[in-house]
Design an enzyme around this catalytic site. Structure first.
Site, PDB file in Angstrom:
ATOM      1  N   LYS A   1     -34.734 -20.194  17.479  1.00 59.15           N
ATOM      2  CA  LYS A   1     -35.288 -19.807  16.168  1.00 59.15           C
ATOM      3  C   LYS A   1     -35.026 -20.899  15.120  1.00 59.15           C
ATOM      4  CE  LYS A   1     -32.717 -16.080  15.809  1.00 59.15           C
ATOM      5  NZ  LYS A   1     -31.930 -16.182  17.043  1.00 59.15           N
TER       6      LYS A   1
ATOM      7  N   ARG B   1     -24.058 -26.130  23.465  1.00 56.75           N
ATOM      8  CA  ARG B   1     -23.775 -26.339  22.042  1.00 56.75           C
ATOM      9  C   ARG B   1     -22.282 -26.148  21.760  1.00 56.75           C
ATOM     10  NH1 ARG B   1     -27.016 -22.869  17.709  1.00 56.75           N
ATOM     11  NH2 ARG B   1     -25.612 -21.259  18.472  1.00 56.75           N
TER      12      ARG B   1
ATOM     13  N   ARG C   1     -22.467 -11.322  20.885  1.00 51.96           N
ATOM     14  CA  ARG C   1     -23.679 -11.551  20.072  1.00 51.96           C
ATOM     15  C   ARG C   1     -24.921 -11.063  20.812  1.00 51.96           C
ATOM     16  NH1 ARG C   1     -23.174 -17.688  19.400  1.00 51.96           N
ATOM     17  NH2 ARG C   1     -25.234 -17.617  18.431  1.00 51.96           N
TER      18      ARG C   1
ATOM     19  N   ARG D   1     -32.330  -8.130  10.961  1.00 51.23           N
ATOM     20  CA  ARG D   1     -31.580  -7.935  12.209  1.00 51.23           C
ATOM     21  C   ARG D   1     -31.173  -6.495  12.429  1.00 51.23           C
ATOM     22  NH1 ARG D   1     -29.040 -13.616  12.788  1.00 51.23           N
ATOM     23  NH2 ARG D   1     -28.096 -13.449  14.820  1.00 51.23           N
TER      24      ARG D   1
ATOM     25  N   ARG E   1     -19.146 -24.609  17.482  1.00 48.27           N
ATOM     26  CA  ARG E   1     -19.399 -23.487  16.575  1.00 48.27           C
ATOM     27  C   ARG E   1     -18.529 -22.329  17.036  1.00 48.27           C
ATOM     28  NH1 ARG E   1     -25.491 -21.357  15.034  1.00 48.27           N
ATOM     29  NH2 ARG E   1     -24.800 -19.254  15.528  1.00 48.27           N
TER      30      ARG E   1
END
Ligand code: AP5
Length: 193
Positions: free
Chosen positions: A20, A134, A151, A95, A140
């Site tokens: 996204k 990532r 998540r 969301r 992160r």
């Protein structure tokens, strides 16, 4: 590349890792749409050490959703501003069903109803591969394996139902998000013409 003149009020929808943010950023650069991403806005608050950032920190680190009222206030401020007036792509919002209802009201008040929802479809194996890559590259905090798992559960439980709600309001188009970044961008532009 020609500019998309219609369909400038968009939601990009999909699970964590579906691309996204990557695609919304290309739509900003190439099509001039405002890229509105609560995740990025929250990370900026965190980096700036604001009260909002301090409040959001534990939610984000554990992969839980930040409370609706906080998010909606933040997005409202952004959509009411000048930067979104020429079109926007929402990345990571709405969301929850509650956020969706607030968005619907807000856009009605602004006279800028949504044109379309585009869903990026990516197999679970590929999502996990992207997010763990990532994690290695960018560290992160919410890309740790146990948080990624949570998540994805939150997406399934709280965010997927949003699609049914949105589908009653605007066209929903599913795009194969597992192709290369440029190929996915090409598919999005085709949908938006
Ligand atoms: P947020 O920042 O929105 O995270 P997310 O939805 O989990 O999304 P990601 O950024 O992980 O994935 P993405 O789909 O944007 O993919 P990306 O382009 O980055 O939210 C973080 C947190 O903030 C939430 O958990 C919550 O706590 C809070 N929050 C945010 N919004 C909220 C809301 N509305 N309500 C409440 N709380 C909220 O790509 C992922 C990786 O894949 C990148 O490394 C990228 O380079 C790579 N990649 C992208 N496309 C491709 C491709 N085609 N091929 C190969 N690799 C690709």
């Amino acid at each position: 590349m020609s500019r998309v003149e219609r369909r400038r009020h968009l939601v990009l929808f999909g699970p964590p890792g579906s691309g996204k943010g990557t695609q919304a950023e290309l739509l900003r650069e190439r099509q001039g749409l405002d890229h509105v991403a609560p995740g990025d806005m929250l990370r900026q608050h965190l980096a700036d050490g604001t009260e909002l950032g301090k409040m959001a920190k534990s939610y984000m680190a554990s992969g839980r959703l930040v409370p609706d009222d906080v998010i909606v206030r933040m997005i409202k401020g952004r959509l009411e501003g000048e930067s979104s007036s020429d079109g926007f792509v929402l990345d990571g919002f709405p969301r929850t069903v509650a956020q969706t209802k607030d968005l619907q009201q807000l856009l009605a008040d602004l006279g800028r109803p949504l044109d379309m929802v585009i869903v990026l479809e990516v197999p679970m194996k590929e999502l996990l591969a992207r997010l763990s890559l990532r994690a290695d590259q960018q560290h992160r905090e919410d890309d740790r394996p146990e948080v990624i798992k949570h998540r994805l559960e939150v997406y399934h439980e709280q965010t997927e139902p949003v699609l049914e709600f949105l589908g009653e309001l605007v066209p929903v188009v599913v795009v194969d998000g597992s192709a290369s970044v440029e190929e996915v961008n090409h598919s999005l532009l085709k949908v938006l013409q």
